[in-house]
Motif scaffolding. Structure first.
Motif: not given
Length: 334
Positions: A144, A147, A151, A169, A193, A196
């Motif tokens: 996480d 990630r 982001l 990604f 994810t 996004e």
């Protein structure tokens, strides 16, 4: 120039002016940067390896934690502060165990030792070459925290950074795709994810970055539910991307890059859709999204061909795009 920023609901785009028509220059720089990532592999082989038992331990013992700390500390220092060869070697050494089979316990602890300092170093204005290395580690670690770092990177103004984030990604989704032990991200975060990436793809102003995002979303191949979810979202967003670009195409003088970026998406879409149809596992929602993408791409190709600034090579590719769109439309209507 432009700035990307997230609100509580979605990623928005504020255009602060016209981007230079020399869109490929930052990507040429990126190609050089990404190519150098692999140059230090032989140097990294000299680094001590983690014991196999530590990689798969669940739960970790105090000895396992000490082994991870001993392994990470000098490499992290080289990654953050070393000259280019040392930083590249450190990246290779840190990524290698993360790309293999590990326990979730190992991956979470490994992430805790790496990501706080990596996230801090990857803040606003960080050197783009160093950023590529940092994002490469985050994509492989696949937690996480990793990630969240990627982001943040998609909001960077610099094309090369967003391109690198899209690439990583893809690695992160491949890690999730491999199954338990390769990623430590819960299902809710996986869905978030995809959401996004879908929003980012629909609104990304640079066509080559958009192409990289789409390629990342087409990367899952083993977990069928993830493949369908990601591919459907990608086709839906690419249709929005194509329609948005077609709306002002007649007045632009940089159409060639748009045609190239859009055309290169068709291969992964067709390959995955054919495989799912052969297996009898392609849902109607995916076929509908693929058809929507094909229709938008055909409209885009027609608008591109009406642009007097499109080169002869561009016209050849635009016609190829029309053919690819027609083929995908037929494929999506089984």
């Amino acid at each position: 120039m432009f700035r990307l920023f997230r609100t509580s609901k979605r990623t928005q785009i504020c255009h602060l002016g016209r981007q230079s028509v020399t869109m490929l220059r930052p990507l040429r720089v990126l190609v050089c940067v990404c190519a150098t990532i692999g140059l230090a592999a032989s140097v990294a082989l000299a680094q001590p390896a983690l014991p196999d038992a530590t990689l798969t331990a669940q739960p970790l013992t105090s000895q396992d934690e000490q082994a991870i700390q001993t392994f990470v500390t000098p490499l992290l220092n080289d990654l953050l502060n070393g000259e280019a060869p040392d930083a590249q070697a450190a990246r290779t050494a840190l990524v290698t165990p993360a790309l293999g089979e590990t326990s979730v316990g190992f991956r979470l602890y490994y992430s805790q030792q790496l990501l706080p300092e990596i996230q801090e170093a990857a803040g606003f204005g960080a050197d783009p070459q160093r950023m590529q290395l940092l994002m490469s580690v985050a994509g492989a670690v696949a937690t996480d925290a990793a990630r969240a770092m990627l982001l943040d990177a998609i909001e960077d103004e610099r094309v090369v950074v967003r391109f690198g984030a899209a690439r990583e990604f893809g690695v992160l989704l491949e890690q999730i795709d491999k199954g338990q032990g390769h990623a430590a991200i819960n299902q809710g975060a996986v869905t978030a994810t995809i959401d996004e990436l879908q929003e980012w793809l629909a609104n990304e102003p640079n066509p080559l970055v958009a192409s990289a995002i789409a390629k990342a979303m087409a990367s899952p191949s083993q977990t069928q539910s993830l493949k369908i979810q990601s591919l459907t979202a990608m086709c839906t967003s690419m249709a929005r991307q194509a329609d948005r670009r077609a709306a002002n195409l007649a007045q632009r003088d940089d159409v060639f890059e748009d045609v190239v970026a859009l055309l290169r998406i068709f291969g992964p879409v067709q390959q995955n859709l054919i495989q799912l149809q052969i297996e009898g596992q392609a849902p109607q929602s995916l076929n509908d999204a693929a058809a929507q993408f094909a229709s938008a791409s055909a409209r885009f190709a027609d608008e591109a061909l009406n642009n007097p600034n499109l080169s002869n090579d561009g016209r050849v590719l635009a016609n190829q795009l029309k053919t690819a769109a027609a083929n995908l439309s037929q494929l999506a209507s089984p």
